[in-house]
Design a protein around this motif. Structure first.
Motif, mmCIF file in Angstrom:
data_model
loop_
_atom_site.group_PDB
_atom_site.id
_atom_site.type_symbol
_atom_site.label_atom_id
_atom_site.label_comp_id
_atom_site.label_asym_id
_atom_site.label_seq_id
_atom_site.Cartn_x
_atom_site.Cartn_y
_atom_site.Cartn_z
ATOM 1 N N HIS A 221 10.399 -73.131 -44.160
ATOM 2 C CA HIS A 221 11.239 -74.321 -44.265
ATOM 3 C C HIS A 221 12.640 -73.947 -43.772
ATOM 4 O O HIS A 221 12.851 -72.830 -43.306
ATOM 5 C CB HIS A 221 11.265 -74.777 -45.728
ATOM 6 N N ARG A 222 13.587 -74.878 -43.874
ATOM 7 C CA ARG A 222 14.917 -74.645 -43.300
ATOM 8 C C ARG A 222 15.851 -73.939 -44.287
ATOM 9 O O ARG A 222 16.098 -74.439 -45.380
ATOM 10 C CB ARG A 222 15.534 -75.994 -42.888
ATOM 11 N N TYR A 223 16.337 -72.777 -43.878
ATOM 12 C CA TYR A 223 17.308 -72.012 -44.668
ATOM 13 C C TYR A 223 18.423 -71.558 -43.734
ATOM 14 O O TYR A 223 18.491 -70.372 -43.371
ATOM 15 C CB TYR A 223 16.626 -70.818 -45.342
ATOM 16 N N VAL A 298 10.112 -70.869 -48.835
ATOM 17 C CA VAL A 298 8.864 -71.601 -48.662
ATOM 18 C C VAL A 298 8.397 -71.511 -47.205
ATOM 19 O O VAL A 298 9.140 -71.853 -46.294
ATOM 20 C CB VAL A 298 9.061 -73.084 -49.046
ATOM 21 N N SER B 56 9.283 -82.529 -50.472
ATOM 22 C CA SER B 56 10.080 -81.385 -50.919
ATOM 23 C C SER B 56 11.395 -81.836 -51.548
ATOM 24 O O SER B 56 12.060 -82.730 -51.039
ATOM 25 C CB SER B 56 10.384 -80.464 -49.731
ATOM 26 N N PRO B 63 15.617 -74.706 -52.993
ATOM 27 C CA PRO B 63 15.308 -75.811 -52.071
ATOM 28 C C PRO B 63 13.846 -75.821 -51.622
ATOM 29 O O PRO B 63 13.145 -74.813 -51.748
ATOM 30 C CB PRO B 63 16.228 -75.536 -50.870
ATOM 31 N N HIS B 64 13.413 -76.962 -51.117
ATOM 32 C CA HIS B 64 12.116 -77.115 -50.434
ATOM 33 C C HIS B 64 10.916 -76.879 -51.349
ATOM 34 O O HIS B 64 9.917 -76.314 -50.933
ATOM 35 C CB HIS B 64 12.019 -76.185 -49.213
ATOM 36 N N CYS B 65 11.022 -77.300 -52.611
ATOM 37 C CA CYS B 65 9.863 -77.195 -53.508
ATOM 38 C C CYS B 65 9.034 -78.483 -53.401
ATOM 39 O O CYS B 65 9.576 -79.580 -53.449
ATOM 40 C CB CYS B 65 10.317 -77.027 -54.956
#
Lengths: 376, 82
Positions: A221-223, A298, B56, B63-65
């Motif tokens: 995902h975006r980080y 994630v 999410s 984040p993004h859970c």
């Protein structure tokens, strides 16, 4: 009969670059692919533009091609996501630090930018790397990009009256007199044919020593900002050189949208195209040794693909040994994205009898025959 | 009667029966903008089974859970539209 000057088999990034360079030089070109543009190895690839120095010939090709990428950077459309984020080679111990220094000198004496980082400078450059790493080597002019869009850009960049792309067009065989025979038996004539079919190239040119080398990737995902450079462990140089056993190495890439690509794995003899969780786990555990917070992030997808590898880790670029009407542009293994532009340029130089900026002999397909005799 | 779990959604206290997934709690609370796409467009649950990642949200700062795969817990802090 329908025909063209050059028939290119394979619309991956290498075939697209060859087609584009030939069409831009005024030749009429038809590109065939059983799938879409950049749908094979190109789609599975990470998209790292990197200078490598396993051999002088590999260095010559990758540094020349990186220069072509940099020259083209301002023209690349946004969807290519070209980012000159640089490569950060990480040294875990003194042995790897010695390798970093060797690479730094190798680059420096050849006029490329390279900068040694000590432990503190490494921490500053990439705060999420684990403490205790020995240091690193920053190659600031390396870059990352999204390969399928780059292949699409190459085809679109050519004069559109000179180039035709046939998607979903399977080539059954290469005609020894030039041209191709399609799956439905249709014959298309051509002055010469370029086999740029990557992992499929040995199916069209018998005896070609190109073997599939499987790799896996994970995208998160975006980080944004979690990493800032393409980061590769210098241990990679030991593990990736093994030509017989499966290996994994820490190799991560920041995408422009904040996502991260996590690699890498290498497997010989693996034919199954799907994800294998055993080696995927090893790959992620290796990455987490360097980026301890990785387990908190994630992942949204993982996939596998095949690299077309040659025995001496150099691609085949030029007329095939047995037939001057059948040319090769294949066998780039993990350096096809980097080397695509140089491959297209060198191939067009040879087709048109233009002088080349770098010697082409090291990539001659004839060398595989010589090697066969030497070992025969 | 089911045990009640208290959590906050964008700072607002919400009480749901235990065993409720976060996506359901968000729906009960009237939230529809779970996250934003790369292009900034609003996104909400699509598959409801952990595959599409459209639901999410940020849970306890992480984040993004995937809200459809996470059970509500006592004291949980959920943030959406990030």
């Amino acid at each position: 009969m329908y025909g063209c000057d050059v028939a290119v088999v394979g619309a991956g990034i290498v075939g697209a670059a060859c087609a584009s360079e030939c069409a831009r030089a005024g030749l009429s070109v038809i590109v065939f692919d059983r799938g879409p543009v950049g749908g094979g190895t190109t789609a599975a690839a990470m998209g790292h533009v990197v200078v490598m120095d396993d051999s002088e010939a590999q260095f010559a090709l990758t540094s020349y091609s990186r220069r072509l990428w940099r020259d083209l950077a301002a023209e690349l459309p946004a969807e290519v996501h070209y980012e000159a984020c640089g490569t950060l080679w990480v040294a875990a111990d003194e042995e790897e630090m010695a390798e970093a220094r060797r690479k730094e000198e190798f680059c420096r004496v050849r006029g490329l930018r390279a900068e040694i980082l000590d432990e503190a400078a490494l921490r500053e450059a990439e705060p999420n790397l684990r403490p205790g790493l020995r240091g690193g080597l920053l190659i600031p002019d390396d870059a990352v990009l999204y390969p399928p869009s780059a292949a699409m850009f190459f085809l679109g960049r050519a004069p559109q009256n000179k180039i035709e792309f046939r998607a979903g067009s399977e080539v059954r065989a290469l005609n020894p007199d030039g041209g191709v025979i399609l799956g439905d038996g249709t014959r298309i004539s051509a002055g010469l044919t370029v086999n740029a079919a990557g992992c499929g190239s040995p199916d069209l040119t018998a005896g070609l020593p190109v073997k599939k080398r499987k790799g896996h990737l994970v995208v998160t995902h975006r980080y944004p900002g979690h990493i800032r450079h393409q980061i590769v462990e210098l241990g990679y140089l030991k593990s990736a050189h093994s030509v017989s056993s499966d290996s994994v190495a820490f190799n991560v890439q920041p995408r422009a949208n904040g996502q991260m690509l996590i690699g890498s794995s290498r497997q010989y003899g693996a034919e199954h195209p799907g994800v294998e969780f055993g080696i995927l786990r090893r790959m992620l555990e290796r990455a987490a040794m360097y980026l301890p917070d990785l387990g908190r992030l994630v992942a949204i997808r993982s996939w596998a693909g095949f690299r077309p590898a040659t025995p001496d880790k150099l691609p085949f670029i030029g007329p095939s040994a047995g037939n001057q009407k059948i040319w090769l542009a294949t066998g780039h293994e993990g350096l096809g994205i980097t080397s695509s532009l140089a491959t297209g340029r060198l191939l067009a130089d040879m087709v048109l009898n233009r002088p080349s900026e770098i010697p082409v002999a090291p990539y001659s397909p004839a060398r595989s025959l010589l090697e066969g005799k030497a070992h025969g | 009667m089911a045990e009640i779990v208290s959590l906050t959604i964008n700072g607002r206290p919400v009480r749901v029966p235990s065993g409720t997934v976060v996506a359901a709690a968000l729906a009960l609370a009237g939230e529809s903008r779970f996250r934003r796409s790369v292009a900034g467009h609003p996104r909400g649950p699509l598959c409801g089974m952990g595959v599409c990642f459209e639901c999410s949200v940020t849970i306890d700062g992480r984040p993004h859970c995937r809200s459809c795969q996470t059970l509500c817990a006592e004291g949980m802090e959920v943030r959406t539209d990030e």
